[in-house]
Design a protein around this motif. Structure first.
Motif, PDB file in Angstrom:
ATOM      1  N   GLY A 126       7.952  15.916 -12.984  1.00 29.18           N
ATOM      2  CA  GLY A 126       6.782  16.392 -12.244  1.00 29.18           C
ATOM      3  C   GLY A 126       5.627  15.423 -12.347  1.00 29.18           C
ATOM      4  O   GLY A 126       4.924  15.147 -11.361  1.00 29.18           O
ATOM      5  N   ARG A 127       5.415  14.878 -13.534  1.00 31.68           N
ATOM      6  CA  ARG A 127       4.346  13.904 -13.730  1.00 31.68           C
ATOM      7  C   ARG A 127       4.610  12.651 -12.896  1.00 31.68           C
ATOM      8  O   ARG A 127       3.702  12.104 -12.271  1.00 31.68           O
ATOM      9  CB  ARG A 127       4.229  13.554 -15.210  1.00 31.68           C
ATOM     10  CG  ARG A 127       3.094  12.624 -15.524  1.00 31.68           C
ATOM     11  CD  ARG A 127       2.892  12.441 -17.003  1.00 31.68           C
ATOM     12  NE  ARG A 127       4.153  12.322 -17.710  1.00 31.68           N
ATOM     13  CZ  ARG A 127       4.324  12.613 -18.988  1.00 31.68           C
ATOM     14  NH1 ARG A 127       3.319  13.047 -19.711  1.00 31.68           N
ATOM     15  NH2 ARG A 127       5.501  12.475 -19.567  1.00 31.68           N
ATOM     16  N   LEU A 160       6.335  12.470 -10.093  1.00 32.76           N
ATOM     17  CA  LEU A 160       6.098  12.785  -8.690  1.00 32.76           C
ATOM     18  C   LEU A 160       4.611  12.837  -8.370  1.00 32.76           C
ATOM     19  O   LEU A 160       4.173  12.369  -7.313  1.00 32.76           O
ATOM     20  CB  LEU A 160       6.764  14.112  -8.330  1.00 32.76           C
ATOM     21  CG  LEU A 160       8.290  14.096  -8.279  1.00 32.76           C
ATOM     22  CD1 LEU A 160       8.820  15.504  -8.030  1.00 32.76           C
ATOM     23  CD2 LEU A 160       8.778  13.150  -7.209  1.00 32.76           C
ATOM     24  N   ARG A 161       3.815  13.401  -9.270  1.00 27.25           N
ATOM     25  CA  ARG A 161       2.373  13.450  -9.040  1.00 27.25           C
ATOM     26  C   ARG A 161       1.769  12.051  -9.027  1.00 27.25           C
ATOM     27  O   ARG A 161       0.902  11.743  -8.208  1.00 27.25           O
ATOM     28  CB  ARG A 161       1.693  14.314 -10.106  1.00 27.25           C
ATOM     29  CG  ARG A 161       1.864  15.798  -9.878  1.00 27.25           C
ATOM     30  CD  ARG A 161       0.979  16.609 -10.804  1.00 27.25           C
ATOM     31  NE  ARG A 161       1.192  16.339 -12.221  1.00 27.25           N
ATOM     32  CZ  ARG A 161       2.126  16.889 -12.977  1.00 27.25           C
ATOM     33  NH1 ARG A 161       2.959  17.761 -12.455  1.00 27.25           N
ATOM     34  NH2 ARG A 161       2.227  16.585 -14.262  1.00 27.25           N
ATOM     35  N   ARG A 162       2.220  11.191  -9.924  1.00 30.34           N
ATOM     36  CA  ARG A 162       1.716   9.811  -9.951  1.00 30.34           C
ATOM     37  C   ARG A 162       2.077   9.067  -8.670  1.00 30.34           C
ATOM     38  O   ARG A 162       1.261   8.336  -8.122  1.00 30.34           O
ATOM     39  CB  ARG A 162       2.284   9.052 -11.149  1.00 30.34           C
ATOM     40  CG  ARG A 162       1.622   9.405 -12.441  1.00 30.34           C
ATOM     41  CD  ARG A 162       2.197   8.566 -13.556  1.00 30.34           C
ATOM     42  NE  ARG A 162       1.631   8.936 -14.840  1.00 30.34           N
ATOM     43  CZ  ARG A 162       2.044   8.478 -15.983  1.00 30.34           C
ATOM     44  NH1 ARG A 162       3.053   7.624 -16.031  1.00 30.34           N
ATOM     45  NH2 ARG A 162       1.477   8.861 -17.117  1.00 30.34           N
ATOM     46  N   ARG A 163       3.298   9.243  -8.206  1.00 37.66           N
ATOM     47  CA  ARG A 163       3.703   8.576  -6.967  1.00 37.66           C
ATOM     48  C   ARG A 163       2.890   9.078  -5.783  1.00 37.66           C
ATOM     49  O   ARG A 163       2.490   8.296  -4.918  1.00 37.66           O
ATOM     50  CB  ARG A 163       5.192   8.799  -6.702  1.00 37.66           C
ATOM     51  CG  ARG A 163       6.078   7.960  -7.567  1.00 37.66           C
ATOM     52  CD  ARG A 163       7.523   8.159  -7.182  1.00 37.66           C
ATOM     53  NE  ARG A 163       8.382   7.376  -8.045  1.00 37.66           N
ATOM     54  CZ  ARG A 163       9.698   7.450  -8.040  1.00 37.66           C
ATOM     55  NH1 ARG A 163      10.307   8.276  -7.213  1.00 37.66           N
ATOM     56  NH2 ARG A 163      10.408   6.715  -8.858  1.00 37.66           N
ATOM     57  N   ALA A 164       2.661  10.384  -5.727  1.00 43.57           N
ATOM     58  CA  ALA A 164       1.863  10.949  -4.630  1.00 43.57           C
ATOM     59  C   ALA A 164       0.435  10.418  -4.694  1.00 43.57           C
ATOM     60  O   ALA A 164      -0.158  10.070  -3.655  1.00 43.57           O
ATOM     61  CB  ALA A 164       1.881  12.470  -4.693  1.00 43.57           C
ATOM     62  N   ALA A 165      -0.141  10.341  -5.879  1.00 40.35           N
ATOM     63  CA  ALA A 165      -1.504   9.819  -6.024  1.00 40.35           C
ATOM     64  C   ALA A 165      -1.558   8.343  -5.627  1.00 40.35           C
ATOM     65  O   ALA A 165      -2.505   7.912  -4.945  1.00 40.35           O
ATOM     66  CB  ALA A 165      -1.992  10.006  -7.454  1.00 40.35           C
ATOM     67  N   ARG A 203      -1.389   8.150  -1.843  1.00 35.89           N
ATOM     68  CA  ARG A 203      -2.679   8.511  -1.239  1.00 35.89           C
ATOM     69  C   ARG A 203      -3.699   7.374  -1.404  1.00 35.89           C
ATOM     70  O   ARG A 203      -4.463   7.078  -0.479  1.00 35.89           O
ATOM     71  CB  ARG A 203      -3.225   9.782  -1.877  1.00 35.89           C
ATOM     72  CG  ARG A 203      -2.541  11.021  -1.401  1.00 35.89           C
ATOM     73  CD  ARG A 203      -3.254  12.270  -1.910  1.00 35.89           C
ATOM     74  NE  ARG A 203      -2.386  13.407  -1.775  1.00 35.89           N
ATOM     75  CZ  ARG A 203      -1.849  14.088  -2.775  1.00 35.89           C
ATOM     76  NH1 ARG A 203      -2.131  13.759  -4.011  1.00 35.89           N
ATOM     77  NH2 ARG A 203      -1.056  15.111  -2.548  1.00 35.89           N
TER      78      ARG A 203
END
Length: 85
Positions: free
Chosen positions: A34-35, A37-42, A45
């Motif tokens: 999850g971490r 995926l959040r880093r990749r999304a950030a 963006r």
């Protein structure tokens, strides 16, 4: 070890029950995934934001400088028709 010996060893390994996985390992893997995926999304963006900012900056620069227009002449054209003097 010949081929039949390797095949027999591989069959023995595959027929055994899989090793026990510690129960906390699943939770750790989910949390790390999850971490990630959040880093990749950030990061995605942020890259889109930088790309859009660069496009806006280029557009503003191009509209103010107008690089497609011919620069003004720095010399005066030669005087013709001196008859009027």
């Amino acid at each position: 070890m010949n081929r039949s010996g390797r095949e027999a060893a591989a069959r023995r390994i595959m027929e055994q029950s899989p090793p026990r996985v510690p129960p906390e390992l699943y939770a750790d893997a989910v949390r790390r995934g999850g971490r990630l995926l959040r880093r990749r999304a950030a990061a995605r963006r942020l890259l889109w934001l930088v790309l859009c900012a660069a496009a806006v900056a280029f557009t503003v620069w191009a509209l103010t400088v107008q690089p497609w227009a011919a620069p003004p002449s720095r010399t005066t054209p030669p005087v013709t028709g001196r008859e009027g003097w």
